[in-house]
Design a protein around this motif. Structure first.
Motif, mmCIF file in Angstrom:
data_model
loop_
_atom_site.group_PDB
_atom_site.id
_atom_site.type_symbol
_atom_site.label_atom_id
_atom_site.label_comp_id
_atom_site.label_asym_id
_atom_site.label_seq_id
_atom_site.Cartn_x
_atom_site.Cartn_y
_atom_site.Cartn_z
ATOM 1 N N CYS A 92 -16.439 -3.325 -4.792
ATOM 2 C CA CYS A 92 -15.187 -3.920 -6.032
ATOM 3 C C CYS A 92 -14.632 -2.480 -6.252
ATOM 4 C CB CYS A 92 -16.821 -4.208 -7.287
ATOM 5 S SG CYS A 92 -17.618 -5.864 -6.275
ATOM 6 N N ILE A 93 -15.378 -1.421 -5.999
ATOM 7 C CA ILE A 93 -14.884 -0.316 -6.479
ATOM 8 C C ILE A 93 -13.365 -0.272 -5.763
ATOM 9 C CG2 ILE A 93 -14.860 2.198 -6.366
ATOM 10 C CD1 ILE A 93 -17.687 1.974 -6.939
ATOM 11 N N GLN A 94 -13.947 -0.022 -4.560
ATOM 12 C CA GLN A 94 -12.166 -0.302 -3.657
ATOM 13 C C GLN A 94 -11.155 -0.933 -4.201
ATOM 14 O OE1 GLN A 94 -12.946 2.975 -1.756
ATOM 15 N NE2 GLN A 94 -12.023 1.914 -1.064
ATOM 16 N N CYS A 95 -11.281 -2.011 -4.568
ATOM 17 C CA CYS A 95 -10.735 -3.140 -5.057
ATOM 18 C C CYS A 95 -9.981 -2.840 -5.879
ATOM 19 C CB CYS A 95 -11.555 -4.464 -4.544
ATOM 20 S SG CYS A 95 -9.982 -6.023 -5.802
ATOM 21 N N ASN A 96 -11.551 -2.607 -6.942
ATOM 22 C CA ASN A 96 -10.632 -3.015 -8.592
ATOM 23 C C ASN A 96 -10.354 -1.044 -8.716
ATOM 24 O OD1 ASN A 96 -11.832 -4.802 -10.288
ATOM 25 N ND2 ASN A 96 -13.245 -4.626 -9.084
ATOM 26 N N GLY A 97 -10.997 -0.183 -8.440
ATOM 27 C CA GLY A 97 -10.624 1.386 -9.319
ATOM 28 C C GLY A 97 -9.286 1.491 -8.137
ATOM 29 N N VAL A 98 -9.536 1.449 -6.710
ATOM 30 C CA VAL A 98 -8.467 1.669 -5.720
ATOM 31 C C VAL A 98 -7.144 0.621 -5.676
ATOM 32 C CG1 VAL A 98 -7.710 2.324 -3.818
ATOM 33 C CG2 VAL A 98 -10.416 2.581 -4.368
ATOM 34 N N LEU A 99 -7.223 -0.276 -5.225
ATOM 35 C CA LEU A 99 -5.912 -1.520 -4.744
ATOM 36 C C LEU A 99 -5.550 -2.084 -5.761
ATOM 37 C CD1 LEU A 99 -4.910 -3.141 -2.307
ATOM 38 C CD2 LEU A 99 -6.334 -4.615 -2.781
ATOM 39 N N LYS A 100 -6.125 -1.925 -7.001
ATOM 40 C CA LYS A 100 -5.513 -2.945 -7.856
ATOM 41 C C LYS A 100 -4.711 -2.044 -8.417
ATOM 42 C CE LYS A 100 -8.564 -6.634 -9.151
ATOM 43 N NZ LYS A 100 -9.465 -7.186 -10.433
ATOM 44 N N PHE A 101 -4.970 -0.261 -9.050
ATOM 45 C CA PHE A 101 -4.270 0.484 -9.816
ATOM 46 C C PHE A 101 -3.680 1.596 -9.153
ATOM 47 C CE2 PHE A 101 -7.498 -1.647 -12.281
ATOM 48 C CZ PHE A 101 -7.212 -1.501 -13.498
ATOM 49 N N GLN A 102 -3.424 0.700 -7.773
ATOM 50 C CA GLN A 102 -2.676 1.332 -7.054
ATOM 51 C C GLN A 102 -1.493 1.029 -6.360
ATOM 52 O OE1 GLN A 102 -4.130 4.374 -4.507
ATOM 53 N NE2 GLN A 102 -5.559 4.857 -4.950
ATOM 54 N N VAL A 103 -1.760 -0.319 -5.256
ATOM 55 C CA VAL A 103 -0.648 -1.030 -5.020
ATOM 56 C C VAL A 103 -0.578 -2.221 -6.061
ATOM 57 C CG1 VAL A 103 -0.267 -2.736 -2.998
ATOM 58 C CG2 VAL A 103 -1.836 -0.292 -3.029
ATOM 59 N N LEU A 104 -1.116 -3.116 -6.459
ATOM 60 C CA LEU A 104 -0.423 -3.427 -8.205
ATOM 61 C C LEU A 104 0.251 -3.560 -8.407
ATOM 62 C CD1 LEU A 104 -0.473 -6.686 -8.828
ATOM 63 C CD2 LEU A 104 -3.017 -6.062 -9.126
ATOM 64 N N LEU A 105 0.289 -1.847 -8.943
ATOM 65 C CA LEU A 105 0.815 -1.544 -10.546
ATOM 66 C C LEU A 105 1.888 -0.739 -10.000
ATOM 67 C CD1 LEU A 105 0.454 0.073 -12.783
ATOM 68 C CD2 LEU A 105 -0.361 2.011 -12.212
ATOM 69 N N GLN A 106 1.921 -0.491 -8.597
ATOM 70 C CA GLN A 106 3.558 -0.092 -8.371
ATOM 71 C C GLN A 106 4.183 -1.162 -7.718
ATOM 72 O OE1 GLN A 106 2.663 1.925 -4.508
ATOM 73 N NE2 GLN A 106 2.111 3.466 -5.531
ATOM 74 N N ARG A 107 3.876 -2.501 -7.665
ATOM 75 C CA ARG A 107 4.610 -4.036 -7.190
ATOM 76 C C ARG A 107 4.992 -4.348 -8.934
ATOM 77 N NH1 ARG A 107 2.790 -7.316 -2.923
ATOM 78 N NH2 ARG A 107 2.516 -5.967 -1.055
ATOM 79 N N ALA A 108 3.937 -4.358 -10.047
ATOM 80 C CA ALA A 108 3.968 -4.868 -11.395
ATOM 81 C C ALA A 108 5.401 -3.565 -11.464
ATOM 82 C CB ALA A 108 2.974 -4.554 -12.283
ATOM 83 N N LYS A 109 5.212 -2.515 -11.369
ATOM 84 C CA LYS A 109 5.705 -1.418 -11.682
ATOM 85 C C LYS A 109 7.764 -2.743 -11.480
ATOM 86 C CE LYS A 109 5.768 2.552 -12.521
ATOM 87 N NZ LYS A 109 5.312 3.743 -12.193
ATOM 88 N N ALA A 110 7.871 -2.400 -9.983
ATOM 89 C CA ALA A 110 8.286 -3.526 -9.240
ATOM 90 C C ALA A 110 9.471 -4.587 -9.794
ATOM 91 C CB ALA A 110 8.584 -3.368 -7.410
ATOM 92 N N LEU A 111 8.890 -5.106 -10.601
ATOM 93 C CA LEU A 111 9.435 -6.345 -10.757
ATOM 94 C C LEU A 111 9.348 -5.811 -12.499
ATOM 95 C CD1 LEU A 111 5.970 -8.998 -10.990
ATOM 96 C CD2 LEU A 111 8.352 -9.186 -9.753
ATOM 97 N N GLY A 112 9.940 -4.378 -13.409
ATOM 98 C CA GLY A 112 10.402 -4.037 -14.126
ATOM 99 C C GLY A 112 9.480 -4.354 -15.042
ATOM 100 N N ALA A 113 8.103 -4.267 -14.848
ATOM 101 C CA ALA A 113 6.553 -4.062 -16.066
ATOM 102 C C ALA A 113 6.795 -3.103 -16.719
ATOM 103 C CB ALA A 113 4.952 -4.665 -15.306
ATOM 104 N N SER A 114 6.264 -3.243 -17.714
ATOM 105 C CA SER A 114 6.249 -1.576 -17.929
ATOM 106 C C SER A 114 4.622 -0.827 -18.027
ATOM 107 C CB SER A 114 6.498 -0.730 -19.935
ATOM 108 O OG SER A 114 5.740 -2.261 -20.513
#
Length: 348
Positions: A92-114
């Motif tokens: 849960c730390i690896q998924c919540n603390g690492v994956l979501k706020f690194q990989v997902l955040l980068q993908r979200a910014k690529a969609l134009g999200a702030s």
């Protein structure tokens, strides 16, 4: 959007506040469903359908992001390899603390999200540190300690000041299909909750059979895989000594599992590495520490806190501190930082 009530309400609240919202669901794995788990497992096909219905009701675009490869590397590989090193992983730390706020955040910014907005129960201070959620029973700051301050600056936790009951009430008010949906509980990629099977299948050919011994080294049983055991475990040991015994240590090199009495799990000192600091404490500072999710907050003294290491002393001992888990430090409600437990011992 996970398909649960929390992320549904987050999306609904942000739409009501006038934000331009994009719904994103992470496809993380292809693990089949299991009849004994049902709705308690997240990330299944039904969750995607629920996300789509919520997005349609809110009138927002919805996308499914294929993060299976990133999830395999960050979470599944780490899970199996930590057990094979004799540790106790925390996916849960690896998924919540690492994956979501690194990989997902980068993908979200690529969609134009702030910003990335999630359904986590946590708050963010003006100085960009994590703060416990108002609902202490739902607080998830332990899972989030690896999130960097730069990522927190681009993150929203709209539920941090709410209770679970209030969240469900908001979902009912909005007419969400997820309003009464039960929470996910099991490890999402192990639907039968059998981590021993997962390790064998994920790392085929691993040899792990060995002896179970007491504190004197006397052999009291055998096992077919040391990764079946974790520090503090009592059930399923396969030994009968006439009194309760617990797993005290797991040696990945010798495959030896040491068992002993409950009080032998107490440790006065703990060392952890790879910290993430929001405010690095000073040597001698007295803080609160949590060594497992929903575990008690333990008073401890900081012996060393550097960019690489953390050493703590517990005046009243810490029970069953397991390598591979995290220790997260708090000052009142605010997270100072956290690190990965490497070892624990009784004397300097």
């Amino acid at each position: 959007m996970s398909g649960g009530v929390d992320s549904s309400v987050v999306a609904g609240l942000l739409v009501e506040q006038g934000h331009d919202v994009i719904g994103v669901h992470m496809k993380l794995h292809d693990a089949p469903s299991h009849p004994s788990v049902g709705a308690k497992r997240c990330c299944g096909v039904s969750d995607v359908l629920d996300c789509q219905q919520v997005a349609d009701r809110l009138g927002i675009p919805f996308y499914v992001m294929d993060l299976r490869e990133a999830f395999k590397k960050a979470v599944m590989d780490n899970f199996a390899d930590t057990y094979l090193r004799g540790g106790t992983p925390n996916p849960c730390i690896q998924c919540n603390g690492v994956l979501k706020f690194q990989v997902l955040l980068q993908r979200a910014k690529a969609l134009g999200a702030s910003h990335l907005a999630t359904g986590h129960y946590a708050r963010i201070t003006p100085s960009l540190a994590l703060q416990m959620a108002a609902d202490r029973n739902k607080d998830q700051t332990y899972f989030l300690f690896p999130v960097k301050q730069k990522a927190l600056a681009q993150t929203l936790f709209p539920l941090g000041g709410m209770t679970k009951a209030e969240v469900r009430a908001q979902a009912r008010r909005m007419g969400m299909i997820t309003a009464e949906k039960p929470e996910s509980q099991e490890v999402c990629f192990i639907p039968d909750d059998n981590h021993t099977r997962f390790v064998r299948e994920h790392r085929p050919g691993s040899e792990g059979a060995g002896n179970i011994v007491d504190q004197s080294g006397r052999v009291v049983g055998q096992h077919d895989g040391y990764w079946r055991f974790t520090i503090g475990q009592r059930r399923g040991l396969g030994v009968a000594l006439g009194h309760p015994v617990y797993v005290l240590s797991v040696n990945a090199d010798s495959h030896e599992v040491v068992v002993g009495p409950n009080d032998a799990l107490n440790r006065a000192y703990l060392r952890a590495n790879a910290p993430n600091w929001y405010r690095r404490p000073s040597a001698g500072e007295v803080v609160q520490a949590r060594i497992r999710h929903r575990g008690d907050l333990l008073t401890c003294e900081v012996m060393e806190a550097s960019e690489d290491d953390l050493v703590l002393r517990f005046p009243k001992s810490a029970r069953a501190a397991a390598r591979g888990q995290a220790v997260v430090l708090y000052s009142n409600e605010v997270v100072l930082g956290g690190a990965w437990i490497r070892e624990a011992w009784d004397a300097e």
